[in-house]
Write a protein that holds these residues in place. Structure first.
Motif, PDB file in Angstrom:
ATOM      1  N   GLY A  55      51.811  36.509  34.759  1.00 28.25           N
ATOM      2  CA  GLY A  55      51.225  35.986  35.990  1.00 28.25           C
ATOM      3  C   GLY A  55      51.473  36.846  37.213  1.00 28.25           C
ATOM      4  O   GLY A  55      51.215  36.419  38.342  1.00 28.25           O
ATOM      5  N   ALA A  56      51.946  38.073  37.014  1.00 33.05           N
ATOM      6  CA  ALA A  56      52.323  38.925  38.147  1.00 33.05           C
ATOM      7  C   ALA A  56      51.143  39.236  39.064  1.00 33.05           C
ATOM      8  O   ALA A  56      51.288  39.215  40.288  1.00 33.05           O
ATOM      9  N   ARG A  57      49.983  39.510  38.498  1.00 26.74           N
ATOM     10  CA  ARG A  57      48.828  39.842  39.347  1.00 26.74           C
ATOM     11  C   ARG A  57      48.479  38.653  40.243  1.00 26.74           C
ATOM     12  O   ARG A  57      48.222  38.803  41.439  1.00 26.74           O
ATOM     13  N   ARG A  58      48.488  37.456  39.670  1.00 28.91           N
ATOM     14  CA  ARG A  58      48.202  36.246  40.451  1.00 28.91           C
ATOM     15  C   ARG A  58      49.249  36.066  41.548  1.00 28.91           C
ATOM     16  O   ARG A  58      48.925  35.757  42.695  1.00 28.91           O
ATOM     17  N   ALA A  59      50.525  36.271  41.211  1.00 33.02           N
ATOM     18  CA  ALA A  59      51.607  36.108  42.184  1.00 33.02           C
ATOM     19  C   ALA A  59      51.484  37.125  43.320  1.00 33.02           C
ATOM     20  O   ALA A  59      51.659  36.770  44.494  1.00 33.02           O
ATOM     21  N   ALA A  86      48.389  36.131  45.477  1.00 37.16           N
ATOM     22  CA  ALA A  86      48.570  34.903  46.255  1.00 37.16           C
ATOM     23  C   ALA A  86      49.427  35.127  47.493  1.00 37.16           C
ATOM     24  O   ALA A  86      49.118  34.610  48.568  1.00 37.16           O
ATOM     25  N   ARG A  87      50.492  35.891  47.370  1.00 36.87           N
ATOM     26  CA  ARG A  87      51.397  36.061  48.507  1.00 36.87           C
ATOM     27  C   ARG A  87      51.064  37.289  49.357  1.00 36.87           C
ATOM     28  O   ARG A  87      51.171  37.243  50.576  1.00 36.87           O
ATOM     29  N   TYR A  88      50.665  38.385  48.703  1.00 37.68           N
ATOM     30  CA  TYR A  88      50.536  39.655  49.433  1.00 37.68           C
ATOM     31  C   TYR A  88      49.121  40.227  49.460  1.00 37.68           C
ATOM     32  O   TYR A  88      48.919  41.301  50.022  1.00 37.68           O
ATOM     33  N   HIS A  89      48.177  39.563  48.848  1.00 32.53           N
ATOM     34  CA  HIS A  89      46.802  40.053  48.719  1.00 32.53           C
ATOM     35  C   HIS A  89      46.795  41.457  48.091  1.00 32.53           C
ATOM     36  O   HIS A  89      46.189  42.396  48.599  1.00 32.53           O
ATOM     37  N   LEU A  90      47.487  41.567  46.953  1.00 32.00           N
ATOM     38  CA  LEU A  90      47.531  42.827  46.205  1.00 32.00           C
ATOM     39  C   LEU A  90      47.029  42.599  44.785  1.00 32.00           C
ATOM     40  O   LEU A  90      47.424  41.639  44.134  1.00 32.00           O
ATOM     41  N   GLY A  91      46.158  43.485  44.338  1.00 28.81           N
ATOM     42  CA  GLY A  91      45.728  43.477  42.946  1.00 28.81           C
ATOM     43  C   GLY A  91      44.552  42.602  42.599  1.00 28.81           C
ATOM     44  O   GLY A  91      44.181  42.510  41.440  1.00 28.81           O
ATOM     45  N   GLY A  92      43.936  41.962  43.560  1.00 29.69           N
ATOM     46  CA  GLY A  92      42.851  41.044  43.251  1.00 29.69           C
ATOM     47  C   GLY A  92      41.460  41.601  43.443  1.00 29.69           C
ATOM     48  O   GLY A  92      40.502  41.043  42.943  1.00 29.69           O
ATOM     49  N   CYS A  93      41.344  42.705  44.156  1.00 29.56           N
ATOM     50  CA  CYS A  93      40.021  43.271  44.416  1.00 29.56           C
ATOM     51  C   CYS A  93      40.150  44.789  44.558  1.00 29.56           C
ATOM     52  O   CYS A  93      41.246  45.328  44.583  1.00 29.56           O
ATOM     53  N   SER A  94      39.028  45.451  44.685  1.00 24.15           N
ATOM     54  CA  SER A  94      39.063  46.918  44.729  1.00 24.15           C
ATOM     55  C   SER A  94      39.806  47.454  45.955  1.00 24.15           C
ATOM     56  O   SER A  94      40.430  48.503  45.893  1.00 24.15           O
ATOM     57  N   SER A  95      39.781  46.738  47.056  1.00 29.34           N
ATOM     58  CA  SER A  95      40.460  47.239  48.258  1.00 29.34           C
ATOM     59  C   SER A  95      41.978  47.092  48.189  1.00 29.34           C
ATOM     60  O   SER A  95      42.693  47.756  48.936  1.00 29.34           O
ATOM     61  N   ASP A 106      62.650  44.576  47.469  1.00 27.80           N
ATOM     62  CA  ASP A 106      63.513  43.512  46.943  1.00 27.80           C
ATOM     63  C   ASP A 106      62.869  42.137  47.094  1.00 27.80           C
ATOM     64  O   ASP A 106      62.995  41.285  46.217  1.00 27.80           O
ATOM     65  N   GLU A 107      62.182  41.929  48.201  1.00 33.63           N
ATOM     66  CA  GLU A 107      61.483  40.657  48.415  1.00 33.63           C
ATOM     67  C   GLU A 107      60.368  40.483  47.380  1.00 33.63           C
ATOM     68  O   GLU A 107      60.193  39.399  46.818  1.00 33.63           O
ATOM     69  N   VAL A 108      59.618  41.540  47.128  1.00 30.89           N
ATOM     70  CA  VAL A 108      58.515  41.469  46.165  1.00 30.89           C
ATOM     71  C   VAL A 108      59.067  41.217  44.759  1.00 30.89           C
ATOM     72  O   VAL A 108      58.521  40.383  44.015  1.00 30.89           O
ATOM     73  N   ILE A 109      60.146  41.884  44.395  1.00 30.38           N
ATOM     74  CA  ILE A 109      60.761  41.655  43.083  1.00 30.38           C
ATOM     75  C   ILE A 109      61.211  40.205  42.960  1.00 30.38           C
ATOM     76  O   ILE A 109      60.948  39.541  41.944  1.00 30.38           O
ATOM     77  N   ALA A 110      61.874  39.689  43.987  1.00 31.15           N
ATOM     78  CA  ALA A 110      62.333  38.295  43.959  1.00 31.15           C
ATOM     79  C   ALA A 110      61.156  37.337  43.792  1.00 31.15           C
ATOM     80  O   ALA A 110      61.226  36.374  43.014  1.00 31.15           O
ATOM     81  N   HIS A 111      60.072  37.607  44.506  1.00 28.23           N
ATOM     82  CA  HIS A 111      58.882  36.756  44.393  1.00 28.23           C
ATOM     83  C   HIS A 111      58.303  36.823  42.975  1.00 28.23           C
ATOM     84  O   HIS A 111      57.953  35.785  42.397  1.00 28.23           O
ATOM     85  N   LEU A 112      58.200  38.010  42.419  1.00 23.95           N
ATOM     86  CA  LEU A 112      57.672  38.158  41.065  1.00 23.95           C
ATOM     87  C   LEU A 112      58.532  37.409  40.050  1.00 23.95           C
ATOM     88  O   LEU A 112      58.005  36.710  39.171  1.00 23.95           O
ATOM     89  N   LEU A 113      59.833  37.528  40.161  1.00 21.65           N
ATOM     90  CA  LEU A 113      60.727  36.864  39.206  1.00 21.65           C
ATOM     91  C   LEU A 113      60.720  35.350  39.384  1.00 21.65           C
ATOM     92  O   LEU A 113      60.747  34.606  38.392  1.00 21.65           O
ATOM     93  N   ASP A 114      60.656  34.872  40.635  1.00 22.66           N
ATOM     94  CA  ASP A 114      60.547  33.427  40.873  1.00 22.66           C
ATOM     95  C   ASP A 114      59.239  32.883  40.303  1.00 22.66           C
ATOM     96  O   ASP A 114      59.213  31.817  39.678  1.00 22.66           O
ATOM     97  N   SER A 115      58.163  33.613  40.539  1.00 27.46           N
ATOM     98  CA  SER A 115      56.862  33.197  40.010  1.00 27.46           C
ATOM     99  C   SER A 115      56.874  33.174  38.486  1.00 27.46           C
ATOM    100  O   SER A 115      56.295  32.277  37.864  1.00 27.46           O
TER     101      SER A 115
END
Length: 182
Positions: A21-25, A28-37, A59-68
């Motif tokens: 679920g990393a792409r979704r996470a 959802a939080r950072y608007h990364l990985g969902g579209c070409s831009s 570190d914040e992004v890693i924590a978010h990914l692991l929590d998700s």
């Protein structure tokens, strides 16, 4: 299941493999990985992506990914456990979300092909219905579980590893296959 080890130098492809679920996470939080831009390549490291995305704290992004990921684990069921539940006196509905061609080529016995009509039936039915979703490798089912749960079906789960894992771990008579993308 052990917590995946992710560092700033971990490649995005490895993160996508370790955390379904990393792409979704990330989107959802950072608007990364969902579209070409805001896309990223599998060879890009997490640090490179964070730097490019307005210098996000790694570190914040890693924590978010692991929590998700911990949240996502509650929405997964292992193939062997799914088989046990499907063989019970009150089996869940097994919905196959692959393409029609894949479903017609190989399917888990008793599974239902996901159509618009079936979607309407499920969403209008009993919200306590237990639903297992199966795809090819487990990459898409988790996102669909989130979508089903968002529409009130809180007892929806994805079969870890999809039909590929099912054919390895539950029913070796089901042929394994690869989908070739052009």
């Amino acid at each position: 299941m052990a917590q995946p080890q992710i560092t700033a130098d971990t490649k995005m492809g490895d993160i996508m493999d370790a955390l379904p679920g990393a792409r979704r996470a990330l989107f959802a939080r950072y608007h990364l990985g969902g579209c070409s831009s805001c896309a990223f390549s599998n060879d890009e490291t997490l640090a490179e992506l964070c730097l490019r995305a307005e210098n996000l704290p790694v570190d914040e992004v890693i924590a978010h990914l692991l929590d998700s990921h911990q949240h996502d684990l509650a929405m997964l069921v292992e193939p062997v456990d799914a088989k046990t539940r499907l063989d019970s006196s009150a089996p869940p509905r097994l919905i196959d979300i692959r393409t029609r061609e894949e479903f017609e080529a190989v399917a888990v016995p008793g599974s239902e092909f996901f159509t618009q009509e079936l979607q309407q039936q499920l969403f209008a039915g009993d919200p306590a219905t237990v639903v297992f979703l199966i795809d090819h490798t487990g990459r898409n089912a988790l996102d669909m579980v989130a979508w089903f749960r968002g529409h009130g079906l809180k007892e929806t789960y994805a079969i870890t590893g999809g039909i590929d894992a099912w054919s390895r771990d539950v029913d070796k008579s089901l042929p394994r296959y690869r989908v070739e993308m052009e």
